[in-house]
Design a protein around this motif. Structure first.
Motif, mmCIF file in Angstrom:
data_model
loop_
_atom_site.group_PDB
_atom_site.id
_atom_site.type_symbol
_atom_site.label_atom_id
_atom_site.label_comp_id
_atom_site.label_asym_id
_atom_site.label_seq_id
_atom_site.Cartn_x
_atom_site.Cartn_y
_atom_site.Cartn_z
ATOM 1 N N LEU A 82 0.860 -1.181 0.000
ATOM 2 C CA LEU A 82 0.000 0.000 0.000
ATOM 3 C C LEU A 82 0.890 1.223 0.000
ATOM 4 N N HIS A 83 0.830 1.980 -1.084
ATOM 5 C CA HIS A 83 1.720 3.125 -1.275
ATOM 6 C C HIS A 83 1.018 4.405 -0.805
ATOM 7 N N LEU A 84 1.498 4.955 0.309
ATOM 8 C CA LEU A 84 0.912 6.161 0.893
ATOM 9 C C LEU A 84 1.869 7.343 0.880
ATOM 10 N N VAL A 85 3.007 7.189 0.227
ATOM 11 C CA VAL A 85 3.974 8.283 0.172
ATOM 12 C C VAL A 85 3.362 9.412 -0.656
ATOM 13 N N GLY A 86 3.274 10.588 -0.074
ATOM 14 C CA GLY A 86 2.638 11.687 -0.810
ATOM 15 C C GLY A 86 2.897 13.027 -0.158
ATOM 16 N N GLY A 87 1.949 13.925 -0.322
ATOM 17 C CA GLY A 87 2.087 15.283 0.190
ATOM 18 C C GLY A 87 1.464 16.262 -0.784
ATOM 19 N N TRP A 88 1.412 17.509 -0.373
ATOM 20 C CA TRP A 88 0.811 18.542 -1.208
ATOM 21 C C TRP A 88 1.689 19.786 -1.223
ATOM 22 N N ARG A 89 1.918 20.303 -2.390
ATOM 23 C CA ARG A 89 2.556 21.604 -2.574
ATOM 24 C C ARG A 89 1.872 22.238 -3.772
ATOM 25 N N GLY A 90 1.396 23.466 -3.632
ATOM 26 C CA GLY A 90 0.731 24.101 -4.768
ATOM 27 C C GLY A 90 0.199 25.470 -4.422
ATOM 28 N N GLY A 91 -0.604 25.985 -5.344
ATOM 29 C CA GLY A 91 -1.174 27.315 -5.190
ATOM 30 C C GLY A 91 -0.439 28.336 -6.042
ATOM 31 N N GLY A 92 -1.064 29.491 -6.220
ATOM 32 C CA GLY A 92 -0.401 30.566 -6.938
ATOM 33 C C GLY A 92 -0.512 30.494 -8.446
ATOM 34 N N GLY A 93 -1.449 29.649 -8.942
ATOM 35 C CA GLY A 93 -1.582 29.544 -10.392
ATOM 36 C C GLY A 93 -0.396 28.839 -11.018
ATOM 37 N N LEU A 94 -0.370 28.798 -12.339
ATOM 38 C CA LEU A 94 0.704 28.094 -13.022
ATOM 39 C C LEU A 94 2.058 28.746 -12.754
ATOM 40 N N ALA A 95 2.090 30.063 -12.736
ATOM 41 C CA ALA A 95 3.349 30.771 -12.487
ATOM 42 C C ALA A 95 3.868 30.520 -11.080
ATOM 43 N N ARG A 124 4.196 -11.044 -7.596
ATOM 44 C CA ARG A 124 3.780 -11.976 -8.640
ATOM 45 C C ARG A 124 3.778 -13.420 -8.144
ATOM 46 N N ALA A 125 4.658 -13.733 -7.200
ATOM 47 C CA ALA A 125 4.739 -15.100 -6.670
ATOM 48 C C ALA A 125 3.698 -15.375 -5.594
ATOM 49 N N SER A 126 3.144 -14.336 -5.010
ATOM 50 C CA SER A 126 2.157 -14.510 -3.941
ATOM 51 C C SER A 126 0.892 -15.186 -4.480
ATOM 52 N N PRO A 127 0.216 -15.979 -3.665
ATOM 53 C CA PRO A 127 -1.077 -16.534 -4.081
ATOM 54 C C PRO A 127 -2.116 -15.445 -4.350
ATOM 55 N N ALA A 128 -1.886 -14.256 -3.769
ATOM 56 C CA ALA A 128 -2.805 -13.142 -3.985
ATOM 57 C C ALA A 128 -2.073 -11.838 -3.685
ATOM 58 N N GLY A 129 -1.304 -11.358 -4.648
ATOM 59 C CA GLY A 129 -0.564 -10.115 -4.474
ATOM 60 C C GLY A 129 -1.463 -8.918 -4.745
ATOM 61 N N ARG A 130 -1.360 -7.899 -3.918
ATOM 62 C CA ARG A 130 -2.203 -6.721 -4.078
ATOM 63 C C ARG A 130 -1.365 -5.443 -3.872
ATOM 64 N N LEU A 131 -1.190 -4.685 -4.946
ATOM 65 C CA LEU A 131 -0.512 -3.386 -4.881
ATOM 66 C C LEU A 131 -1.546 -2.295 -5.102
ATOM 67 N N ALA A 132 -1.509 -1.260 -4.285
ATOM 68 C CA ALA A 132 -2.442 -0.148 -4.464
ATOM 69 C C ALA A 132 -1.750 1.172 -4.172
ATOM 70 N N ILE A 133 -2.099 2.194 -4.944
ATOM 71 C CA ILE A 133 -1.648 3.548 -4.680
ATOM 72 C C ILE A 133 -2.858 4.420 -4.372
ATOM 73 N N VAL A 134 -2.589 5.555 -3.752
ATOM 74 C CA VAL A 134 -3.633 6.544 -3.522
ATOM 75 C C VAL A 134 -3.358 7.727 -4.429
ATOM 76 N N SER A 135 -4.255 7.947 -5.367
ATOM 77 C CA SER A 135 -4.132 9.053 -6.302
ATOM 78 C C SER A 135 -5.199 10.101 -5.988
#
Length: 227
Positions: A82-95, A124-135
């Motif tokens: 479970l991939h939870l690495v993230g964060g937020w940086r933004g604002g100020g329009g494109l410039a 791939r070798a697991s009987p039930a491998g599960r990868l998920a990201i948070v977008s």
């Protein structure tokens, strides 16, 4: 309740509220949880819940490869990521989208690339491998003030879909049923959705890989739909 007894799940970037909720849900379901993050101090509450904790920089390819070797040496190849690495940086329009903003967000994508490669064989070798990201729903509706953020999230989605293709191709070439699945969760904001995300990820083991692989699942607050 989903029974994950005997499964080993790696939570990448586990020191957030979402990581705490996921650790609680997965351990309650019987999984062995490996919780990772940069800060050993912030990982302590997860250790108290029964998780094995590893402090490392997930944007460091060599550190991630070393983690994969340690877990295999200890008899803990993973069944879930479970991939939870993230964060937020933004604002100020494109410039207002600075190079520093982008560089602060980029480690999330770097970590995903390193982790999915280092643990590809395990999943791939697991009987039930599960990868998920948070977008984010920003991928579908990017705004100028969040251009860097949306671009990094879109890259993560593209990579995850490529991982899904790899799982399908590997199974097809082996003449075997598909057992691993790569899934994208999309949210508008994670605040208030931590427990729903945790339950949704644990619930991936209740469905067949073929029904899940290369899918996008949108999560929203109860009574609301994602835009």
């Amino acid at each position: 309740m989903t029974d994950l007894t005997g499964r080993t799940v790696l939570i990448a970037g586990a020191t957030s509220a979402s990581g705490l909720a996921a650790t609680r849900a997965l351990t309650a379901a019987g999984a062995r949880v490996v919780a990772t993050g940069r800060s050993a101090g912030k990982l302590a509450p997860l250790a108290a819940l029964g998780a094995r904790v590893d402090a490392l920089d997930l944007a460091d390819e060599h550190a991630v490869l070393a983690l994969s070797r340690r877990l295999r040496h200890d008899g803990m190849p993973i069944d879930g990521l479970l991939h939870l690495v993230g964060g937020w940086r933004g604002g100020g329009g494109l410039a207002g989208q600075t190079e520093d903003d982008y560089r602060a967000l980029e480690p999330s994508f770097s970590a995903l690339r390193h982790l999915s490669r280092a643990f590809d064989e395990d999943l791939r070798a697991s009987p039930a491998g599960r990868l998920a990201i948070v977008s984010s729903t920003a991928v579908a509706r990017p705004l100028a003030g969040g251009a860097n953020y949306a671009a990094v999230k879109a890259a993560g989605e593209a990579w995850t879909r490529a991982v899904a293709h790899g799982y399908a191709r590997s199974a097809r070439e082996a003449g075997a049923p598909l057992r691993a699945a790569a899934v994208i969760f999309r949210v508008q904001a994670l605040a208030g959705l931590e427990d729903r995300l945790a339950a949704a990820y644990a619930g991936l083991w209740d469905a067949e890989a073929a029904a899940l692989n290369d899918s996008t699942i949108e999560l929203a607050q109860e009574g609301r739909s994602t835009p």
